[in-house]
Design a protein around this motif. Sequence first.
Motif, PDB file in Angstrom:
ATOM      1  N   MET A  57       0.852  -1.175   0.000  1.00  0.00           N
ATOM      2  CA  MET A  57       0.000   0.000   0.000  1.00  0.00           C
ATOM      3  C   MET A  57       0.888   1.224   0.000  1.00  0.00           C
ATOM      4  O   MET A  57       1.889   1.251   0.692  1.00  0.00           O
ATOM      5  N   SER A  58       0.514   2.206  -0.750  1.00  0.00           N
ATOM      6  CA  SER A  58       1.277   3.437  -0.721  1.00  0.00           C
ATOM      7  C   SER A  58       0.348   4.623  -0.803  1.00  0.00           C
ATOM      8  O   SER A  58      -0.674   4.578  -1.479  1.00  0.00           O
ATOM      9  N   ASN A  59       0.718   5.656  -0.087  1.00  0.00           N
ATOM     10  CA  ASN A  59      -0.052   6.881  -0.152  1.00  0.00           C
ATOM     11  C   ASN A  59       0.459   7.710  -1.324  1.00  0.00           C
ATOM     12  O   ASN A  59       1.631   8.048  -1.397  1.00  0.00           O
ATOM     13  N   MET A  60      -0.416   7.968  -2.265  1.00  0.00           N
ATOM     14  CA  MET A  60      -0.011   8.675  -3.471  1.00  0.00           C
ATOM     15  C   MET A  60      -0.523  10.104  -3.447  1.00  0.00           C
ATOM     16  O   MET A  60      -1.722  10.334  -3.360  1.00  0.00           O
ATOM     17  N   THR A  61       0.380  11.033  -3.550  1.00  0.00           N
ATOM     18  CA  THR A  61      -0.076  12.393  -3.787  1.00  0.00           C
ATOM     19  C   THR A  61      -0.007  12.620  -5.293  1.00  0.00           C
ATOM     20  O   THR A  61       0.620  11.867  -6.015  1.00  0.00           O
ATOM     21  N   GLY A  62      -0.666  13.627  -5.749  1.00  0.00           N
ATOM     22  CA  GLY A  62      -0.607  13.905  -7.169  1.00  0.00           C
ATOM     23  C   GLY A  62      -1.561  13.076  -7.994  1.00  0.00           C
ATOM     24  O   GLY A  62      -1.379  12.920  -9.189  1.00  0.00           O
ATOM     25  N   VAL A  73      -6.869  10.141 -12.661  1.00  0.00           N
ATOM     26  CA  VAL A  73      -5.652  10.206 -13.467  1.00  0.00           C
ATOM     27  C   VAL A  73      -4.462  10.153 -12.526  1.00  0.00           C
ATOM     28  O   VAL A  73      -4.324  10.984 -11.637  1.00  0.00           O
ATOM     29  N   PHE A  74      -3.618   9.154 -12.734  1.00  0.00           N
ATOM     30  CA  PHE A  74      -2.419   9.019 -11.905  1.00  0.00           C
ATOM     31  C   PHE A  74      -1.221   9.592 -12.644  1.00  0.00           C
ATOM     32  O   PHE A  74      -1.138   9.532 -13.864  1.00  0.00           O
TER      33      PHE A  74
END
Length: 155
Positions: A57-62, A73-74
């Motif tokens: 698991m990762s916290n994605m900003t942006g 949209v990543f």
Amino acid sequence: MKIEDFKNRVDLSIRRRRYYSEDCGFVSCPECGSPLIEDSCTVIIAAKSDTDEGEFMSNMTGSHFCNSCPVVVFDSEKIEETVRYGIRGDSNLKYEIGGIVDFNAIPKEKRHLEIGVDDNPVPVVDFLPDLNTTTVKSEKKIGRNTPYPCRSGKK
Ligand SMILES: [Zn+2]
């Protein structure tokens, strides 16, 4: 239910269609053209390389969301950085984002518990099937020498 613990500006509980952008920020919705809303989210990434494999698991900003249609949209560069950070081997790296974690779906009485255990599973919202086009090209171009807001110093 009153939710104060997890604040997102977008609804993370709905299934969305995945798109990837190589031009972070400044993107409009690939399906309706509306401006996208930037928000962070926690995603499940399944990554695999020749020498290591794992799911994390990762916290994605942006990440960018449309409020009119089920679209997310990543930033593909950011995802790759995240994957390389989370996995040791990096030759022939493959990854897939398995879903967005909707922390608001965790019942209030379980929020103090560790998530991902048997009686408190990670509330993952998976994606709608992809359409043909999955790469978004930005309409608005940033000047070559302008530092990108989400890339550290690179052009
Ligand atoms: Zn849209």
